[in-house]
Design a protein around this motif. Structure first.
Motif, PDB file in Angstrom:
ATOM      1  N   ILE A  88      31.407  42.222  27.391  1.00 44.17           N
ATOM      2  CA  ILE A  88      31.299  41.190  28.417  1.00 44.17           C
ATOM      3  C   ILE A  88      32.512  41.233  29.345  1.00 44.17           C
ATOM      4  CG2 ILE A  88      31.286  38.692  28.823  1.00 44.17           C
ATOM      5  CD1 ILE A  88      29.642  38.426  26.262  1.00 44.17           C
ATOM      6  N   LEU A  89      33.694  41.419  28.771  1.00 46.58           N
ATOM      7  CA  LEU A  89      34.902  41.494  29.594  1.00 46.58           C
ATOM      8  C   LEU A  89      34.900  42.746  30.469  1.00 46.58           C
ATOM      9  CD1 LEU A  89      37.617  40.317  27.019  1.00 46.58           C
ATOM     10  CD2 LEU A  89      36.522  39.002  28.849  1.00 46.58           C
ATOM     11  N   ALA A  90      34.389  43.868  29.933  1.00 44.63           N
ATOM     12  CA  ALA A  90      34.283  45.078  30.744  1.00 44.63           C
ATOM     13  C   ALA A  90      33.293  44.870  31.887  1.00 44.63           C
ATOM     14  CB  ALA A  90      33.855  46.255  29.877  1.00 44.63           C
ATOM     15  N   THR A  91      32.195  44.170  31.591  1.00 44.37           N
ATOM     16  CA  THR A  91      31.218  43.859  32.635  1.00 44.37           C
ATOM     17  C   THR A  91      31.824  42.960  33.698  1.00 44.37           C
ATOM     18  OG1 THR A  91      29.440  44.024  30.990  1.00 44.37           O
ATOM     19  CG2 THR A  91      28.910  42.953  33.073  1.00 44.37           C
ATOM     20  N   SER A  92      32.679  42.025  33.265  1.00 44.78           N
ATOM     21  CA  SER A  92      33.307  41.121  34.237  1.00 44.78           C
ATOM     22  C   SER A  92      34.239  41.859  35.185  1.00 44.78           C
ATOM     23  CB  SER A  92      34.081  40.017  33.498  1.00 44.78           C
ATOM     24  OG  SER A  92      35.270  40.517  32.907  1.00 44.78           O
ATOM     25  N   VAL A  93      34.831  42.960  34.713  1.00 39.19           N
ATOM     26  CA  VAL A  93      35.700  43.756  35.590  1.00 39.19           C
ATOM     27  C   VAL A  93      34.910  44.253  36.798  1.00 39.19           C
ATOM     28  CG1 VAL A  93      37.086  45.853  35.757  1.00 39.19           C
ATOM     29  CG2 VAL A  93      37.208  44.444  33.698  1.00 39.19           C
ATOM     30  N   PHE A  94      33.718  44.799  36.533  1.00 38.08           N
ATOM     31  CA  PHE A  94      32.903  45.328  37.625  1.00 38.08           C
ATOM     32  C   PHE A  94      32.253  44.212  38.439  1.00 38.08           C
ATOM     33  CE2 PHE A  94      32.690  48.666  34.262  1.00 38.08           C
ATOM     34  CZ  PHE A  94      33.467  49.603  34.919  1.00 38.08           C
ATOM     35  N   SER A  95      31.888  43.122  37.785  1.00 36.56           N
ATOM     36  CA  SER A  95      31.273  42.021  38.528  1.00 36.56           C
ATOM     37  C   SER A  95      32.264  41.393  39.499  1.00 36.56           C
ATOM     38  CB  SER A  95      30.744  40.956  37.557  1.00 36.56           C
ATOM     39  OG  SER A  95      31.803  40.353  36.838  1.00 36.56           O
ATOM     40  N   GLN A  96      33.502  41.206  39.078  1.00 33.17           N
ATOM     41  CA  GLN A  96      34.510  40.649  39.968  1.00 33.17           C
ATOM     42  C   GLN A  96      34.916  41.636  41.056  1.00 33.17           C
ATOM     43  OE1 GLN A  96      35.658  37.399  40.019  1.00 33.17           O
ATOM     44  NE2 GLN A  96      33.885  37.278  38.660  1.00 33.17           N
ATOM     45  N   GLU A  97      34.920  42.916  40.711  1.00 27.78           N
ATOM     46  CA  GLU A  97      35.203  43.929  41.728  1.00 27.78           C
ATOM     47  C   GLU A  97      34.124  43.913  42.803  1.00 27.78           C
ATOM     48  OE1 GLU A  97      35.923  48.777  42.101  1.00 27.78           O
ATOM     49  OE2 GLU A  97      35.257  47.891  40.198  1.00 27.78           O
ATOM     50  N   LEU A  98      32.865  43.827  42.376  1.00 26.98           N
ATOM     51  CA  LEU A  98      31.765  43.771  43.336  1.00 26.98           C
ATOM     52  C   LEU A  98      31.828  42.497  44.165  1.00 26.98           C
ATOM     53  CD1 LEU A  98      29.123  45.018  44.380  1.00 26.98           C
ATOM     54  CD2 LEU A  98      27.925  43.785  42.537  1.00 26.98           C
ATOM     55  N   PHE A  99      32.127  41.383  43.519  1.00 23.77           N
ATOM     56  CA  PHE A  99      32.211  40.094  44.212  1.00 23.77           C
ATOM     57  C   PHE A  99      33.311  40.104  45.274  1.00 23.77           C
ATOM     58  CE2 PHE A  99      34.302  35.899  44.379  1.00 23.77           C
ATOM     59  CZ  PHE A  99      33.265  35.141  44.918  1.00 23.77           C
ATOM     60  N   LEU A 100      34.486  40.598  44.906  1.00 23.88           N
ATOM     61  CA  LEU A 100      35.615  40.581  45.830  1.00 23.88           C
ATOM     62  C   LEU A 100      35.482  41.643  46.928  1.00 23.88           C
ATOM     63  CD1 LEU A 100      38.463  39.991  43.232  1.00 23.88           C
ATOM     64  CD2 LEU A 100      37.594  38.363  44.917  1.00 23.88           C
ATOM     65  N   LEU A 101      34.772  42.731  46.634  1.00 23.54           N
ATOM     66  CA  LEU A 101      34.512  43.714  47.681  1.00 23.54           C
ATOM     67  C   LEU A 101      33.511  43.178  48.696  1.00 23.54           C
ATOM     68  CD1 LEU A 101      34.263  47.121  45.764  1.00 23.54           C
ATOM     69  CD2 LEU A 101      35.948  46.516  47.490  1.00 23.54           C
ATOM     70  N   HIS A 102      32.512  42.469  48.198  1.00 21.70           N
ATOM     71  CA  HIS A 102      31.473  41.958  49.092  1.00 21.70           C
ATOM     72  C   HIS A 102      31.986  40.817  49.967  1.00 21.70           C
ATOM     73  CE1 HIS A 102      27.320  41.447  50.383  1.00 21.70           C
ATOM     74  NE2 HIS A 102      27.467  40.139  50.226  1.00 21.70           N
ATOM     75  N   TYR A 103      32.809  39.957  49.371  1.00 21.03           N
ATOM     76  CA  TYR A 103      33.343  38.811  50.109  1.00 21.03           C
ATOM     77  C   TYR A 103      34.834  38.997  50.394  1.00 21.03           C
ATOM     78  CZ  TYR A 103      28.960  36.557  48.843  1.00 21.03           C
ATOM     79  OH  TYR A 103      27.631  36.258  48.688  1.00 21.03           O
ATOM     80  N   HIS A 104      35.186  40.199  50.810  1.00 21.84           N
ATOM     81  CA  HIS A 104      36.588  40.518  51.085  1.00 21.84           C
ATOM     82  C   HIS A 104      37.061  39.735  52.311  1.00 21.84           C
ATOM     83  CE1 HIS A 104      40.284  42.650  50.959  1.00 21.84           C
ATOM     84  NE2 HIS A 104      39.827  43.656  50.220  1.00 21.84           N
ATOM     85  N   SER A 105      38.299  39.204  52.224  1.00 18.95           N
ATOM     86  CA  SER A 105      38.854  38.462  53.363  1.00 18.95           C
ATOM     87  C   SER A 105      39.159  39.379  54.535  1.00 18.95           C
ATOM     88  CB  SER A 105      40.136  37.728  52.941  1.00 18.95           C
ATOM     89  OG  SER A 105      41.121  38.658  52.519  1.00 18.95           O
TER      90      SER A 105
END
Length: 296
Positions: A121-138
């Motif tokens: 789950i923690l490994a999955t969260s690494v990619f999920s947060q990476e995708l989230f922050l890439l998509h909604y990058h400031s």
């Protein structure tokens, strides 16, 4: 990360880490066979020194912490100026440090089998947060740079799905292998973006690098194409690079699968050999018993 080094260093780390996982995943599958294979989110380092077994996790934690510090200090300026894009990058590495740190602790206290799903789950969260922050990058990833980052999101999404699948189905060899391949793909795409977007000599024809000096929301630099035709040509080249890099990775994976078995003895063959021997050993007993019954 708005420099060549900012893409080259993490990209190289990801590519080497993914290659390490591909080799070990293929090795584990070949030795254990399809019935006994079990995925792993990390692989021990084999050496005469037992303390180096957890070297991979130590290196990941160290690299994540080092990257967080570099982002907070705004390398290469080394200042504490609060920049949203830097803290977004640091947050990606924060989730990586959480995953690797938790997995390392569970290994040290010998409870990794119990908390395997949590590590997943923690490994999955690494990619999920990476995708989230890439998509909604400031930062405003517009134009060609935005297109390269959009293709990057496709790779991260594949990593997210494969990590989740590996957590739910730990005996799935395809999920584990796709996860390793996607990590290599991420690393090589990072390197590719670093050269194509930050080195003037590699910028596509008809496009130029424009340096920005605005506020936090501005990019350190961006590629601007002079005409619509130049922009479309640059995007088409990006598509080709995407496919070529993936093809190169798959060729390497195919070669590992084909040539690796020459160096080891597969467990599957030994099991079948044992079963065959046991069946042959049972034949004289059954024949002897049959003769004894007829004799009586």
């Amino acid at each position: 990360m708005g420099t060549l080094a900012g893409h080259l260093v993490p990209g190289s780390v990801l590519a080497l880490l993914g290659l390490w996982h591909i080799i070990n995943t293929v090795r584990a599958y070949y030795l254990k066979g399809p019935n006994q294979f079990r995925s792993s989110f990390w692989h021990p380092f084999r050496s005469p020194f037992p303390r180096l077994a957890h070297l991979e996790l130590f290196l990941i934690v160290s690299f994540a912490i080092f990257s967080i510090v570099m982002q907070v200090l705004d390398y290469p300026l080394f200042s504490f100026a609060f920049k949203l894009n830097n803290y977004e990058h640091a947050t990606m590495f924060l989730h990586l440090a959480i995953y690797a740190g938790f997995t390392l602790v569970t290994e040290m206290i010998h409870k990794s089998d119990i908390w395997f799903e949590v590590s997943g789950i923690l490994a999955t969260s690494v990619f999920s947060q990476e995708l989230f922050l890439l998509h909604y990058h400031s930062a405003d990833h517009a134009g060609l740079e935005g297109y390269y980052h959009w293709l990057m999101q496709l790779i991260v999404f594949a990593s997210l799905l494969s990590a989740l699948s590996t957590t739910i189905f730990p005996s799935s060899f395809p999920s584990s292998l796709v996860l390793s391949i996607s990590v290599v793909f991420q690393g090589l795409w990072f390197i590719n973006m670093g050269f194509l977007l930050w080195v003037p000599e590699f910028v596509p024809k008809g496009c130029t690098i424009r340096l920005g000096h605005g506020g936090d929301s501005d990019m350190h630099g961006a590629v601007v194409c002079g005409t619509h035709e130049a922009d479309m040509r640059a995007r088409s080249l990006a598509n080709l690079q995407f496919s070529w890099i993936l093809a190169g990775i798959l060729i390497i994976v195919a070669c590992i699968c084909l040539f690796y078995p020459k160096k080891v003895t597969p467990r599957v063959q030994s099991i079948e050999y044992e079963r065959l021997n046991s069946r042959v050993a049972e034949i004289p007993l059954s024949v002897a018993g049959f003769k004894q019954v007829n004799y009586q």
